[in-house]
Write a protein that holds these residues in place. Structure first.
Motif, PDB file in Angstrom:
ATOM      1  N   ARG A 115       0.803  -1.273   0.006  1.00 47.05           N
ATOM      2  CA  ARG A 115       0.076   0.082  -0.067  1.00 47.05           C
ATOM      3  C   ARG A 115       0.844   1.241  -0.055  1.00 47.05           C
ATOM      4  N   TYR A 116       1.973   1.065   0.580  1.00 48.73           N
ATOM      5  CA  TYR A 116       2.923   2.407   0.665  1.00 48.73           C
ATOM      6  C   TYR A 116       3.314   2.639  -0.640  1.00 48.73           C
ATOM      7  N   ILE A 117       3.765   1.644  -1.349  1.00 47.70           N
ATOM      8  CA  ILE A 117       4.168   1.667  -2.811  1.00 47.70           C
ATOM      9  C   ILE A 117       3.157   2.270  -3.784  1.00 47.70           C
ATOM     10  N   SER A 118       1.964   1.481  -3.562  1.00 50.36           N
ATOM     11  CA  SER A 118       0.912   1.847  -4.415  1.00 50.36           C
ATOM     12  C   SER A 118       0.430   3.547  -4.233  1.00 50.36           C
ATOM     13  N   ILE A 119       0.511   3.977  -3.034  1.00 52.77           N
ATOM     14  CA  ILE A 119       0.060   5.552  -2.844  1.00 52.77           C
ATOM     15  C   ILE A 119       1.142   6.337  -3.055  1.00 52.77           C
TER      16      ILE A 119
ATOM     17  N   CYS B 107       7.371  -1.628  12.417  1.00 51.26           N
ATOM     18  CA  CYS B 107       7.388  -1.267  10.913  1.00 51.26           C
ATOM     19  C   CYS B 107       6.222  -1.100  10.031  1.00 51.26           C
ATOM     20  N   ILE B 108       5.249  -1.942  10.695  1.00 56.02           N
ATOM     21  CA  ILE B 108       3.792  -2.019  10.307  1.00 56.02           C
ATOM     22  C   ILE B 108       3.185  -0.601  10.594  1.00 56.02           C
ATOM     23  N   VAL B 109       3.338  -0.274  11.768  1.00 50.68           N
ATOM     24  CA  VAL B 109       2.566   0.971  12.342  1.00 50.68           C
ATOM     25  C   VAL B 109       3.160   2.237  11.438  1.00 50.68           C
ATOM     26  N   TYR B 110       4.577   2.161  11.411  1.00 50.45           N
ATOM     27  CA  TYR B 110       5.109   3.464  10.615  1.00 50.45           C
ATOM     28  C   TYR B 110       4.651   3.512   9.128  1.00 50.45           C
ATOM     29  N   ALA B 111       4.669   2.270   8.307  1.00 50.42           N
ATOM     30  CA  ALA B 111       4.154   2.123   6.936  1.00 50.42           C
ATOM     31  C   ALA B 111       2.687   2.444   6.830  1.00 50.42           C
ATOM     32  N   TYR B 112       1.908   2.041   7.723  1.00 56.12           N
ATOM     33  CA  TYR B 112       0.574   2.509   7.845  1.00 56.12           C
ATOM     34  C   TYR B 112       0.104   3.805   8.076  1.00 56.12           C
ATOM     35  N   ALA B 113       1.046   4.500   9.046  1.00 58.32           N
ATOM     36  CA  ALA B 113       0.803   6.027   9.279  1.00 58.32           C
ATOM     37  C   ALA B 113       1.185   6.756   8.178  1.00 58.32           C
TER      38      ALA B 113
END
Length: 341
Positions: free
Chosen positions: A129-133, A204-210
């Motif tokens: 999702r990080y790359i997609s957005i 890492c998940i929390v950082y990516a989703y933030a």
């Protein structure tokens, strides 16, 4: 049976390391654990199997890396549920302690592998999702099916290797070190290392989703500002925002269900646990099954593609059921007309 150094507060077990960890003392506690594991485990296997079927039966979803990662999460939850329920109920409810140290560590390694793979699948989904957005124009080039399958293979091999370290020799029996108060034969240092691994994954998940939520909020503001511009880019943005919100809900449920277990694990590394806290840990462990059971419900409610596939499956099932109910009547009518003729 192997004997190891028993924690001080469980020395009353007379050296039988397995019985020291059977903390459920009343029949009511055992029945409660059995009912919770049976209910959550059955629902989890059914729901996650349905998610896997919906993903891989539809050409539009099984080709997308996002749904491959969700499929990996569903598979991990299925394996965790089966292994966890069988071993947990057998140990705490039926008090079966006749198996060897190797068998127990193999079961524990299976549960740890599944949970680690579940968490790592969420991390891969967050990165997807990080790359997609953040880089939508390069997404298809960066996130291909081949790279997605390679990442999943590395994920599962890494998780299995880390989880099987106690079976390979990093346990308190082989090292003659202090055993964990929560898990038989598990070395305290290994438990501390595994907890650090899980905490790093969660961070890492929390950082990516933030970052994903921040970019998603920007996209929402952009779409509200340019309502007249309707096209593939806006449609893609809406899909990214919807999936990002869905996976944040999954993460919130994950944190809520696993926080009590992780807190007690961390506490056990630095201090001794009372019998009451170890019973609390046994009941909190069933929240892991609840997490695995809730995830597919979130997918079905939030993912339009999976929800559409689910509606098609139910419609097909209803048609088949209706045809099966009508076929005996049709056959009876046909036989009656033949007899009259």
């Amino acid at each position: 049976m192997d004997t190891c150094r028993i924690p001080a507060n469980t020395s009353k077990c007379s050296g039988n390391t397995m019985e020291c960890f059977m903390v459920l003392s009343t029949q009511a506690q055992k029945i409660s654990i059995g009912i919770l594991c049976g209910l959550f485990g059955t629902m989890c296997v059914f729901e996650n199997s349905l998610v896997l079927y919906l993903i891989f039966s539809s050409p539009s979803t099984r080709k997308k890396p996002s749904y491959l990662f969700i499929g990996s999460l569903a598979l991990a939850d299925i394996l965790a549920s089966i292994i966890f329920v069988c071993s947990f109920v057998n140990f705490h409810v039926f008090n079966e302690a006749g198996f060897s140290k190797e068998v127990f560590l193999l079961q524990l390694g299976g549960v740890n592998t599944s949970f680690s793979a579940s968490l790592s699948s969420l991390l891969l989904t967050a990165l997807d999702r990080y790359i997609s957005i953040s880089r939508p124009s390069e997404y298809k080039l960066l996130m291909t099916r081949k790279r997605a399958w390679t990442a999943l293979a590395v994920l599962w091999v890494t998780c299995a290797t880390i989880a099987c370290l106690p079976l390979l020799g990093w346990n308190c029996c082989t090292l003659d070190s202090a055993c964990s108060e929560l898990f038989p034969f598990v070395d305290d240092n290994y438990l501390a290392g595994w907890i650090c691994f899980v905490v790093v994954l969660l961070g890492c998940i929390v950082y990516a989703y933030a970052h994903v939520l921040w970019r998603a909020r920007q996209h929402v503001a952009y779409m509200e500002k340019h309502q007249a511009q309707v096209g593939k880019q806006n449609t893609r943005m809406r899909m990214d925002v919807m999936l990002a919100k869905t996976l944040v809900m999954v993460l919130a449920v994950l944190m809520l269900c696993w926080s009590p277990v992780l807190v007690l694990m961390i506490y056990s590394v630095f201090a001794r646990l009372s019998d009451h806290l170890r019973k609390v840990f046994a009941f909190c462990s069933t929240l892991c099954l609840l997490n695995s059971m809730v995830n597919p419900i979130i997918y079905a409610l939030r993912s339009k593609e999976l929800f559409s596939s689910l509606r098609r499956v139910f419609s097909h099932f209803r048609r088949q059921l209706k045809a099966a109910e009508e076929s005996p009547e049709a056959e009876s009518t046909h036989k009656s007309s033949v007899i009259e003729t």
